[in-house]
Design an enzyme around this catalytic site. Structure first.
Site, PDB file in Angstrom:
ATOM      1  N   GLY A  78       3.956  -6.233 -12.108  1.00 35.11           N
ATOM      2  CA  GLY A  78       5.402  -6.265 -11.514  1.00 35.11           C
ATOM      3  C   GLY A  78       5.796  -7.569 -12.298  1.00 35.11           C
ATOM      4  O   GLY A  78       5.332  -8.194 -13.080  1.00 35.11           O
ATOM      5  N   GLY A 127       1.046  -3.587 -10.388  1.00 39.58           N
ATOM      6  CA  GLY A 127       2.181  -2.484 -10.359  1.00 39.58           C
ATOM      7  C   GLY A 127       2.453  -1.433 -11.409  1.00 39.58           C
ATOM      8  O   GLY A 127       2.700  -0.436 -11.181  1.00 39.58           O
ATOM      9  N   GLU A 150      -4.470  -9.584  -8.951  1.00 38.45           N
ATOM     10  CA  GLU A 150      -3.602 -10.443  -7.905  1.00 38.45           C
ATOM     11  C   GLU A 150      -4.150 -11.813  -7.263  1.00 38.45           C
ATOM     12  O   GLU A 150      -3.420 -12.743  -7.128  1.00 38.45           O
ATOM     13  CB  GLU A 150      -2.859  -9.590  -6.939  1.00 38.45           C
ATOM     14  CG  GLU A 150      -1.903  -8.569  -7.580  1.00 38.45           C
ATOM     15  CD  GLU A 150      -2.427  -7.429  -7.877  1.00 38.45           C
ATOM     16  OE1 GLU A 150      -3.540  -7.287  -7.810  1.00 38.45           O
ATOM     17  OE2 GLU A 150      -1.731  -6.447  -8.300  1.00 38.45           O
ATOM     18  N   ASP A 158      -1.432  -5.060  -3.857  1.00 36.64           N
ATOM     19  CA  ASP A 158      -0.220  -4.437  -3.185  1.00 36.64           C
ATOM     20  C   ASP A 158      -0.009  -3.069  -3.820  1.00 36.64           C
ATOM     21  O   ASP A 158      -0.965  -2.250  -4.137  1.00 36.64           O
ATOM     22  CB  ASP A 158       0.917  -5.324  -3.113  1.00 36.64           C
ATOM     23  CG  ASP A 158       1.907  -5.389  -4.542  1.00 36.64           C
ATOM     24  OD1 ASP A 158       1.023  -5.463  -5.590  1.00 36.64           O
ATOM     25  OD2 ASP A 158       2.871  -5.921  -4.524  1.00 36.64           O
TER      26      ASP A 158
HETATM   27  C1  QUE Z   1      -1.990 -10.779 -11.758  1.00 38.32           C
HETATM   28  C2  QUE Z   1      -0.766 -10.152 -11.758  1.00 38.32           C
HETATM   29  C3  QUE Z   1      -0.038 -10.016 -13.073  1.00 38.32           C
HETATM   30  C4  QUE Z   1      -0.436 -10.574 -14.167  1.00 38.32           C
HETATM   31  C5  QUE Z   1      -1.636 -11.505 -14.183  1.00 38.32           C
HETATM   32  C6  QUE Z   1      -2.205 -11.524 -12.956  1.00 38.32           C
HETATM   33  C7  QUE Z   1       1.199  -9.291 -13.129  1.00 38.32           C
HETATM   34  C8  QUE Z   1       2.029  -9.323 -14.345  1.00 38.32           C
HETATM   35  C9  QUE Z   1       1.393 -10.026 -15.411  1.00 38.32           C
HETATM   36  C10 QUE Z   1       2.017 -10.085 -16.672  1.00 38.32           C
HETATM   37  C11 QUE Z   1       1.288  -9.921 -18.023  1.00 38.32           C
HETATM   38  C12 QUE Z   1       1.927 -10.030 -19.039  1.00 38.32           C
HETATM   39  C13 QUE Z   1       3.254 -10.193 -19.315  1.00 38.32           C
HETATM   40  C14 QUE Z   1       4.010 -10.147 -17.805  1.00 38.32           C
HETATM   41  C15 QUE Z   1       3.325  -9.929 -17.028  1.00 38.32           C
HETATM   42  O1  QUE Z   1       0.127 -10.689 -15.319  1.00 38.32           O
HETATM   43  O2  QUE Z   1       1.484  -8.752 -12.157  1.00 38.32           O
HETATM   44  O3  QUE Z   1       5.538 -10.364 -18.055  1.00 38.32           O
HETATM   45  O4  QUE Z   1       4.057 -10.309 -20.487  1.00 38.32           O
HETATM   46  O5  QUE Z   1       2.865  -8.452 -14.407  1.00 38.32           O
HETATM   47  O6  QUE Z   1      -3.505 -12.478 -12.891  1.00 38.32           O
HETATM   48  O7  QUE Z   1      -0.364  -9.581 -10.479  1.00 38.32           O
END
Ligand code: QUE
Length: 347
Positions: A78, A127, A150, A158
């Site tokens: 997400g 997500g 998470e 979730d």
């Molecule tokens: C737990 C998470 C997420 C995460 C790392 C976690 C998550 C998520 C991202 C993420 C990774 C790279 C990106 C970005 C988001 O990392 O939900 O925009 O470029 O979106 O340990 O829940």
């Protein structure tokens, strides 16, 4: 086809982060935010919900195909950074709106009246599993990397995972949820998160066969592999079948000389203690709940946990400053007040 594209692009004035098309009875959604590994922002959730709603009643669509424009990720999760910004701004309504619409999209995937096929040829986390695992067909390759990570950011698994995690083989859901362990495509098939394995090199042909309108059984006829999963199901059943985090950690600590147990212990020790207890309670409660009830409980918990210091600190350490050195408070499972966990979980 033009109608669908218009409906989606109207929202973002031609700048949608998903691309859609319809041909040969197949509606395709291409996740197209490669710089953020297709992390689902509010507009992607809204656009995807809109187009899936139209296609559900469109007789020219028999099958939905979800693919990625990134060669690294299907979908990293997400838009956790935006959620953190909303939390810092005290904009609770924006947080509620985000999770409500994300879970509504996941629910639509779960209830989808047509074949729903996800092609996962890279990272699919958090997500990203919400828009794939609830669907009928989840194709993975050797490039797939699957996790519910998470607890490391002070959040909890979730996207309806509190429904599907407790329904995986003994202890697997608790293992994935607590540790955030990353598993490979073949492992995802072995535990039931994915339905088909296809070699990454063969995936373009499989995708084209689906796009041509071939029956899915024919398009997927080449799926399969000689490789076997190395997920240690027996150990997972031994260490993670308990829903008591203190007992799980005690078991792992007692497994002297077991390298896998030490690795899993390290992952758990890297996580927010509050998140661990919330996760165990949510997965336990989810085992006795329908999917609707799981989403309701997750929405309640997401609203509460995103206002905690651990969430701000976890997202800061993993996604903002990337120092991977969060200071969670309380710092141990034993020091977490059970009343705080009960308030977040809400049961
Ligand atoms: C737990 C998470 C997420 C995460 C790392 C976690 C998550 C998520 C991202 C993420 C990774 C790279 C990106 C970005 C988001 O990392 O939900 O925009 O470029 O979106 O340990 O829940």
């Amino acid at each position: 086809m033009g109608r669908d594209v218009k409906l989606v692009s109207r929202y973002r004035d031609g700048m949608s982060l998903i691309r859609t098309s319809v041909a040969n009875g197949v509606g395709e959604v291409i996740l197209d935010r490669p710089k953020a590994l297709n992390a689902l922002d509010q507009s992607m959730i809204d656009d995807m919900h809109a187009v899936l709603t139209v296609w559900a009643d469109d007789d020219s669509v028999e099958t939905v195909l979800v693919t990625s424009a990134s060669d690294r990720a299907f979908c990293a999760g997400g838009d956790i950074r935006a959620i953190r910004d909303h939390a810092v701004d005290g904009d609770i309504d924006a947080i509620t709106h985000y999770f409500h619409s994300e879970y509504r999209l996941d629910q639509l995937v779960a209830d989808y009246p047509k074949a729903y096929v996800s092609l996962i040829d890279g990272a699919a986390m958090g997500g990203g599993l919400g828009i794939s695992v609830h669907g009928e067909i989840r194709v993975v390759t050797e490039k797939a990397l699957i996790a519910m990570p998470e607890t490391a950011i002070g959040f909890f698994p979730d996207i309806g995972s509190t429904y599907f995690l407790p329904r995986l083989p003994d202890g697997v859901g608790m293992w994935l949820g607590l540790t955030g362990a990353r598993i490979r495509g073949i492992d995802a098939v072995a535990v039931g998160l994915a339905t088909h394995f296809v070699a990454s090199a063969d995936l373009p042909d499989v995708a084209d066969a689906i796009r041509s309108g071939a029956p899915l059984a024919d398009a997927l006829a080449t799926s399969g592999t000689d490789e076997t999963s190395d997920v240690p199901l027996r150990k997972i059943g031994e260490y993670f079948a308990d829903d008591n985090v203190v007992a799980i950690v005690g078991g792992l600590r007692g497994a002297v000389g077991d390298e896998w147990a030490a690795e899993m212990l390290a992952l758990i020790e890297n996580a927010s203690p509050t998140s661990l207890l919330v996760t165990a309670a949510m997965v336990k409660a989810g085992a006795r709940s329908g999917l609707d009830e799981c989403f309701d409980r997750e929405l309640h918990a997401a609203q509460r946990i995103t206002t905690t210091n651990d969430f701000l600190e976890g997202v800061r350490a993993v996604l903002v400053d990337k120092d991977r050195n969060p200071h969670f408070d309380p710092a141990t499972i034993e020091a977490v007040d059970p009343a705080v966990v009960a308030t977040i979980v809400g049961d």
